[in-house]
Design a protein around this motif. Structure first.
Motif, PDB file in Angstrom:
ATOM      1  N   ALA A 174       2.106  -4.456  -0.218  1.00  0.00           N
ATOM      2  CA  ALA A 174       1.325  -4.753   1.196  1.00  0.00           C
ATOM      3  C   ALA A 174      -0.141  -6.081   1.375  1.00  0.00           C
ATOM      4  CB  ALA A 174       0.981  -2.996   2.254  1.00  0.00           C
ATOM      5  N   ILE A 175      -0.313  -5.522   0.594  1.00  0.00           N
ATOM      6  CA  ILE A 175      -1.275  -6.815  -0.143  1.00  0.00           C
ATOM      7  C   ILE A 175      -0.729  -8.066  -0.410  1.00  0.00           C
ATOM      8  CG2 ILE A 175      -3.556  -7.279  -1.775  1.00  0.00           C
ATOM      9  CD1 ILE A 175      -4.555  -4.231  -1.869  1.00  0.00           C
ATOM     10  N   GLU A 176       0.067  -7.585  -1.606  1.00  0.00           N
ATOM     11  CA  GLU A 176       0.588  -8.694  -1.732  1.00  0.00           C
ATOM     12  C   GLU A 176       1.127 -10.094  -0.224  1.00  0.00           C
ATOM     13  OE1 GLU A 176       3.742 -10.860  -4.599  1.00  0.00           O
ATOM     14  OE2 GLU A 176       3.561  -9.099  -4.398  1.00  0.00           O
ATOM     15  N   ARG A 177       1.622  -8.895   0.419  1.00  0.00           N
ATOM     16  CA  ARG A 177       2.425  -9.391   1.931  1.00  0.00           C
ATOM     17  C   ARG A 177       1.190 -10.411   2.711  1.00  0.00           C
ATOM     18  NH1 ARG A 177       4.741  -5.491   3.082  1.00  0.00           N
ATOM     19  NH2 ARG A 177       3.201  -4.582   4.600  1.00  0.00           N
ATOM     20  N   ASP A 178       0.041  -9.601   2.498  1.00  0.00           N
ATOM     21  CA  ASP A 178      -1.000 -10.080   3.654  1.00  0.00           C
ATOM     22  C   ASP A 178      -1.689 -11.188   2.975  1.00  0.00           C
ATOM     23  OD1 ASP A 178      -0.696  -7.967   5.746  1.00  0.00           O
ATOM     24  OD2 ASP A 178      -1.689  -7.118   5.100  1.00  0.00           O
ATOM     25  N   VAL A 385      -6.624  -2.306  10.283  1.00  0.00           N
ATOM     26  CA  VAL A 385      -6.207  -1.472  10.088  1.00  0.00           C
ATOM     27  C   VAL A 385      -3.971  -1.216   9.099  1.00  0.00           C
ATOM     28  CG1 VAL A 385      -5.773   1.577   9.895  1.00  0.00           C
ATOM     29  CG2 VAL A 385      -7.569   0.250  10.826  1.00  0.00           C
ATOM     30  N   ILE A 386      -4.089  -1.420   8.290  1.00  0.00           N
ATOM     31  CA  ILE A 386      -2.418  -1.075   7.928  1.00  0.00           C
ATOM     32  C   ILE A 386      -2.123   0.145   7.499  1.00  0.00           C
ATOM     33  CG2 ILE A 386      -0.263  -2.569   6.560  1.00  0.00           C
ATOM     34  CD1 ILE A 386      -3.280  -4.878   7.254  1.00  0.00           C
ATOM     35  N   THR A 387      -1.399   0.779   8.028  1.00  0.00           N
ATOM     36  CA  THR A 387      -0.814   1.820   7.294  1.00  0.00           C
ATOM     37  C   THR A 387       0.278   1.514   6.603  1.00  0.00           C
ATOM     38  OG1 THR A 387      -1.306   2.966   9.243  1.00  0.00           O
ATOM     39  CG2 THR A 387       0.621   4.507   7.954  1.00  0.00           C
ATOM     40  N   VAL A 388      -0.144   1.809   5.084  1.00  0.00           N
ATOM     41  CA  VAL A 388       1.262   1.889   3.720  1.00  0.00           C
ATOM     42  C   VAL A 388       1.938   2.452   3.908  1.00  0.00           C
ATOM     43  CG1 VAL A 388       1.305   1.598   1.203  1.00  0.00           C
ATOM     44  CG2 VAL A 388      -0.956   0.857   2.194  1.00  0.00           C
ATOM     45  N   SER A 389       2.371   3.469   4.464  1.00  0.00           N
ATOM     46  CA  SER A 389       3.225   4.452   4.630  1.00  0.00           C
ATOM     47  C   SER A 389       3.134   5.172   5.969  1.00  0.00           C
ATOM     48  CB  SER A 389       3.903   5.646   4.090  1.00  0.00           C
ATOM     49  OG  SER A 389       2.222   6.490   3.482  1.00  0.00           O
TER      50      SER A 389
END
Length: 402
Positions: A174-178, A385-389
């Motif tokens: 998720a961090i790499e995508r952002d 807020v980005i929910t990872v799962s």
């Protein structure tokens, strides 16, 4: 997209390179988050040696002494920590640190050389030396029991694979995508990632390379332009067809001195949408030849020395020779160049020109701050807020446009 902290970062990297072989313990302090008003923005850094020597700053001088004290304890524990300074609280901290800004500042302090596999300063040095944009994503808040800690990082540039020490695969993805979104957009931001066991706060910092400035004309009035640009950490190239003018004794600070004719410029110099250039040869026909080359190159900023009438004659001549001047191209050409500060001497004109370029790079008009409406530092509103799962939840936080 402005390039801030470049000169400071160059100084920090240089000092670090000198002290590492000597075995000097060091700590690095980085502003990772700001809410409200603050003197420095996220990405400001200060290198602190064990003997108290410092390079760089994280505030206007009010926090440095306390950060130095925390750095000494970090060096003893060999573990990173985040220190929060809250000038909004109204308690004694405002008096204790003489805080002049009404804001909250989070400062990450970490030991150097790091025991982690991700070498931050080496990555930053590569971004500057290779003159390429990069992203550093740093965890500065961890709530819950997870396989991540404060100070974990991801770094990436271009299409190269990301390097990181984040021990959570879904979070790293998720961090790499952002981070790649930030790299493409050129804007730093703060993100909050929700995981099953808690959440993490991440400062996604876009590291900008030095501003590439090309100065066409090696007269004496170009000397202060080069000097001021180098004081800001810009990469400066001086171009002139006369071998006796583009010389090191006149421009000791220039990164490159190139002797060439206008028709050789494109083959000798990289010109793109990130490049800024000023034309100050004092030779009308030579300037006309240069414009035929420079106008189609899509420069971010093209400044023309001289009067408005002279600039218009040059542009009319370019159009008469078949060069198309769209509204976008015209908006990138500044003639006469420089802010209206009553400049007269070469030093004053250089100040006006460099200030105008800085304003263009930051998307400002160059007016007086006392007449500016709204905050001094622009802020973006991003989904935070980005929910990872699981189900994504929405919230808001500040992302800072550098």
């Amino acid at each position: 997209m402005a390039r801030r902290n470049v000169n400071e970062l160059q100084s920090i990297i240089g000092a670090y390179g000198v002290m590492v072989p000597r075995g000097v313990p060091m700590a690095l302090a980085t502003v990772v988050n700001v809410a409200g008003s603050a003197y420095r923005r996220p990405g400001a850094r200060m290198l602190i040696a064990a003997d108290g020597r410092t390079v760089g700053s994280v505030s206007g001088g009010c926090l440095e002494r306390d950060v130095l004290n925390h750095a000494q304890r970090v060096l003893q524990s060999n573990e990173p920590k985040v220190v929060t300074y809250d000038a909004m609280s109204g308690d004694d901290i405002v008096w204790e640190f003489n805080l002049g800004c009404h804001g909250i500042v989070d400062v990450l302090i970490e030991p150097l050389p790091t025991k982690r596999s991700v070498d931050l300063l080496a990555f930053l040095a590569d971004c500057l030396s290779l003159r390429q944009r990069g992203v550093v994503a740093t965890l500065f808040g961890v709530e819950g029991t997870m396989k991540v800690t404060v100070g974990n990082r991801m770094m990436l540039s271009g299409q190269k694979p990301a390097i990181h020490d984040i021990g959570h695969d879904d979070l790293a993805e998720a961090i790499e995508r952002d981070s790649r979104r930030a790299l493409a957009g050129g804007c730093s931001t703060i993100k909050r990632y929700k995981l099953a066991a808690g959440y993490v706060l991440v400062f996604i910092e876009v590291v900008q390379p030095p501003v590439p400035l090309v100065v066409f004309g090696a007269g004496y009035d170009a000397v202060p332009v080069v000097r001021l640009a180098k004081e800001l950490g810009w990469h400066v190239t001086v171009v002139d067809p006369r071998p006796g003018h583009a010389i090191r004794t006149r421009f000791p600070l220039a990164d490159a001195l190139i002797v060439c004719r206008p028709d050789e410029v494109c083959a000798r110099i990289a010109l793109d949408a990130d490049t800024v250039a000023v034309v100050m040869t004092h030779h009308f026909l030579h300037d006309a030849e240069l414009l035929r080359v420079l106008v189609p190159s899509g420069l971010r900023y093209l400044g023309l020395l001289g009067s408005r009438q002279r600039a218009q004659r040059l542009l009319d001549g370019v159009q008469n020779q078949g060069v198309v001047l769209s509204q976008i191209r015209l908006s990138q050409i500044y003639g006469p160049m420089g802010l209206d500060i009553g400049a007269d001497t070469p030093d004053e004109i250089a100040l006006a020109v460099i200030a105008e370029i800085q304003a263009v790079l930051t998307g400002r008009l160059g007016g007086m701050l006392r007449t500016r409406e709204g905050p001094l530092h622009e802020e973006r509103r991003d989904a935070d807020v980005i929910t990872v799962s699981g189900t994504t939840q929405g919230a808001l936080s500040c992302g800072y446009a550098y």
